[in-house]
Scaffold this motif. Structure first.
Motif, PDB file in Angstrom:
ATOM      1  N   GLY A 182       0.811  -1.204  -0.115  1.00  0.00           N
ATOM      2  CA  GLY A 182      -0.044   0.077   0.145  1.00  0.00           C
ATOM      3  C   GLY A 182       0.765   1.213   0.153  1.00  0.00           C
ATOM      4  O   GLY A 182       1.945   1.024   0.261  1.00  0.00           O
ATOM      5  N   ASP A 220      -5.596   0.658  -2.783  1.00  0.00           N
ATOM      6  CA  ASP A 220      -5.073   0.887  -1.511  1.00  0.00           C
ATOM      7  C   ASP A 220      -5.427   2.654  -1.261  1.00  0.00           C
ATOM      8  O   ASP A 220      -5.172   3.070  -0.238  1.00  0.00           O
ATOM      9  CB  ASP A 220      -3.681   0.838  -1.454  1.00  0.00           C
ATOM     10  N   SER A 268       1.744  -1.757   4.682  1.00  0.00           N
ATOM     11  CA  SER A 268       1.474  -0.706   3.869  1.00  0.00           C
ATOM     12  C   SER A 268       2.407   0.415   4.365  1.00  0.00           C
ATOM     13  O   SER A 268       2.581   0.874   5.367  1.00  0.00           O
ATOM     14  CB  SER A 268      -0.104  -0.217   3.844  1.00  0.00           C
TER      15      SER A 268
END
Length: 768
Positions: free
Chosen positions: A7, A61, A331
């Motif tokens: 992400g 994302d 992420s």
């Protein structure tokens, strides 16, 4: 060997998303303009990662507010109270979405927002899904498919990211306690199947299912749900490559379960769960790819290539190069966007900047590590490795990271008392006599609205447009205005408003040694709220008082008590990028000693109510209960070090928000703050149940209105909540306050809400 990312920051390199969302909410731009900003950010993010050499790039994302809320909208998990939004044809899907996130109060519609809480042990806040018994789900928002196609059409090798069905249910809450949310899995799975069908039709090759609860203690029902879900998905979609992503810790005793699932790849966090590597390699199925999260996705220190290459080489030796993916640990939404934007050498010196890596640089690190791991002899790659080695060496040897006086004080830590002079029952008698406060005493959490004018003064002062003396005079006038407004409203305990402060952590970080800052290092906290975490690079100490001047000035303007407002050591630690070359405990103790000095100076200046905010103390808990004891021991001790060097008459407050307290209520009591204020309104006082069962001994202020929503609750709503609170907490222990600070609100709504709050408190006093 391939690379991928889990992400990428969604806020834009200059917080474009924040500005666009807030402009849309204010009616200044159209929904078309807002959507256009979102698309621009997505495409820039994809192009950046592609150019840096990422093999698989995440889609879905991006989020306008929160990825968990995105999932709720996608799955049609929309609480019934928002039906009014749906019925109005002029409202878009995004209007519904923002109403769920923020509440809405206009055009005859008055609907409260959904609950918000912390994303595992981070400072990111997510919108909590709400589930009813036999909850129905449906494929409502097609965002995940739309953005995959958008990426595909832009020439991006996209890997859609989706919260796995089991983790999604575990992130939510049951509206009532008559059922177990995991039992909804059979209602939920058909919608996931429908979504996967659409993605398959769109030509998807890889899908990333985030199942972070695999690093938590799981109940048998959740484990069975994981087996059921992924076996069913595999039956229907054998041709789609499926990755399960875990992060923030070790899979531990869930490893065999994870490996038993019929997926093609498993991602593990080799930074925060570094001890799991040997076990993961030993048990790895021959047909499964292991994704190694070797670059820290939660901190900003430059990756040590040699250490990462050792991890990868160990994996290559055991399972083979073709069974390895390289990635960040999690992420990158938890890191700032781009270190290249840091051009102010006074704010971030070249020496310290050379130690750092933001999201863009972390993607580049991953690509470089892959090149080195597969034996690249490219001169540019080898040059990057040499520069990396020099950076790591320079940081280790730098004189900036150690301070002799701080180290000597740390050696004397055991001689510093972390206990109050008397028990709370004795202190309370003295405080009641000294303060003369009524039942249901009213106060606020600390900050008041930071208007455009206030923010512009700070900006102009930094740019030299207005002098320090002019800036000081403007802040004095605004502080005086805030004191007068509080007096007119009738609040019992006042605050100075914090107009001189940019952020509750950044403000203190700017005045503590051993801490530095970036100019563009913004990170999303929730929605459009972005913070710029301090960078703790060395030993921390306080060279001079930080808050005494402004608190004393405010106290001089009124006969009512004014609280001194401080941020606690654990929260400063949690909400900073912390040095990784010593235990976090030691850094926290250093900060605690600095705050202790400030508390002492406030008391000496005649301030007899001092609030030391610790909203992050629950957030810092390790994800596994077996690891809690050590953290809680030093975290509670750090708070007590900061707060306990005062007289009995001095009343210590603390504030916590967006946390579940059930599992650490004893430790909260052990903090021994005279008054604790907590977020309670979004949960309708449900959080008080644990305080009631525990018979919490000290005073408590349950928040009676949600400051993260623009809607103004009525006096009747607040009275209702206070009556609920009275059922759990004795009247003698209750305070009345908002959920959190009022910095992000406007003055009109703030005054109206506080007037209702004071009126609610007066009504409750009359009924005693």
């Amino acid at each position: 060997m391939q690379t991928h990312n889990l992400g990428y920051p969604r806020i834009g390199s200059d917080r474009e998303l924040k500005k666009a969302c807030e402009s849309y909410w204010a009616g200044k731009i159209s929904i078309h303009d807002l959507v256009k900003v979102g698309k621009t950010i997505r495409n820039q993010n994809w192009e950046t990662q592609k150019n840096l050499g990422m093999d698989w790039i995440p889609s879905n994302d991006f989020s306008f507010y929160d990825h968990v809320l995105d999932t709720s909208l996608m799955l049609g998990a929309i609480p019934k109270r928002y039906n009014k939004i749906l019925e109005n044809q002029s409202n878009s899907e995004l209007d519904l979405y923002f109403a769920m996130a923020r509440g809405v109060q206009k055009d005859g519609i008055d609907v409260r927002a959904m609950e918000m809480t912390k994303w595992f042990n981070t400072n990111y806040h997510y919108i909590v899904p709400e589930f009813e018994e036999n909850q129905k789900f449906s494929f409502f928002s097609t965002k995940i498919v739309d953005e995959f196609l958008e990426a595909k059409n832009a020439g991006i090798n996209a890997k859609p990211v989706i919260i796995g069905p089991v983790s999604y249910l575990l992130l939510g809450k049951e509206v009532d306690k008559s059922f177990n949310k995991i039992d909804l899995i059979k209602n939920l799975l058909p919608v996931y199947i429908e979504i996967l069908n659409k993605l398959k039709e769109a030509g998807v090759e890889w899908i990333q299912f985030d199942e972070p609860f695999l690093v938590m203690d799981l109940e048998p029902k959740a484990k069975e749900a994981l087996r059921y879900v992924y076996n069913e998905i595999d039956k229907q979609f054998p041709s789609i490559k499926k990755m399960i992503a875990t992060y923030f810790g070790s899979i531990g005793d869930n490893l065999e379960l994870a490996y038993s699932l019929p997926v093609q790849a498993l991602h593990i966090d080799c930074v925060h769960g570094f001890k799991q590597l040997d076990g993961a390699l030993e048990l790895a199925p021959k047909e499964m790819i292991l994704s190694l999260g070797v670059v820290d996705g939660r901190n900003i220190w430059k990756n040590d290539f040699d250490k990462s290459l050792d991890v990868i080489q160990k994996a290559v030796t055991k399972i083979g190069e073709d069974k390895i993916f390289i990635a960040p640990s999690c992420s990158l939404i938890h890191t700032p966007v781009d270190l290249d934007l840091e051009t102010d050498e006074k704010t971030l010196t070249p020496e310290i900047k050379d130690w750092l890596s933001f999201a863009k640089q972390k993607v580049e690190e991953i690509a470089t590590i892959k090149a080195l791991a597969i034996g690249s002899n490219d001169s540019e790659i080898l040059d990057k490795k040499e520069r990396n080695s020099n950076s790591i060496k320079n940081r280790k040897e730098s004189v900036l990271t150690h301070n002799k006086e701080v180290r000597q004080r740390m050696e004397q830590l055991q001689s510093i008392s972390d206990k109050r002079i008397s028990a709370f029952s004795e202190r309370k008698k003295k405080q009641l006599e000294a303060l003369q406060l009524p039942l249901y005493a009213t106060t606020t959490i600390g900050s008041f609205p930071q208007t455009k004018e206030v923010r512009s003064w700070r900006s102009k002062n930094k740019k030299g447009i207005i002098s320090d003396s002019e800036y000081q005079k403007l802040l004095e006038e605004e502080t005086q205005r805030a004191i007068r407004i509080q007096e007119e409203i009738g609040l019992d305990v006042l605050v100075h408003g914090e107009f001189e402060r940019n952020d509750m952590v950044e403000y203190f970080g700017e005045q503590l040694e051993g801490i530095t800052f970036s100019k563009k290092g913004w990170v999303q906290s929730y929605g459009s709220r972005c913070v710029k975490p301090p960078i703790i690079f060395g030993d921390v100490y306080r060279p001079e008082p930080m808050t005494v001047e402004w608190t004393s000035y405010a106290q001089s303007l009124t006969d009512k008590p004014v609280k001194g407002m401080l941020t606690g050591p654990v929260t400063i630690l949690q909400w900073s990028f912390v040095r990784d070359d010593q235990p976090r405990r030691d850094t926290c103790y250093q900060i605690a000693l600095a705050i202790r000095d400030e508390v002492h100076d406030l008391e000496e200046a005649g301030i007899n109510l001092i609030q030391i905010d610790e909203p992050a103390i629950r957030e810092g808990l390790p994800l596994r209960k077996n690891d809690w004891q050590d953290y809680l021991q030093w975290a509670i001790k750090a708070f007590r070090i900061s707060s306990c060097g005062v007289k009995d008459e001095t009343q210590i407050h603390t504030h916590m928000c967006y946390s579940e307290f059930n599992d650490m209520i004893q430790e909260i009591a052990d903090m021994d703050a005279d008054v604790i204020t907590i977020e309670c309104s979004r949960s309708n006082m449900d959080l008080l149940e644990v305080f009631s069962k525990f018979k919490y001994p000290n005073d408590i202020g349950p928040g009676v209105y949600d400051i993260h929503s623009p809607r103004v609750p009525t006096q009747e709503e607040m009275v209702f909540l206070l009556k609920k609170a009275k059922e759990s907490i004795p009247v003698e222990q209750l305070w009345v306050n908002p959920d959190c600070g009022l910095k992000t609100r406007g003055w009109d709504e703030t005054k109206k809400a506080l007037e209702y709050m004071v009126a609610a408190a007066l009504q409750m006093r009359q009924e005693v």
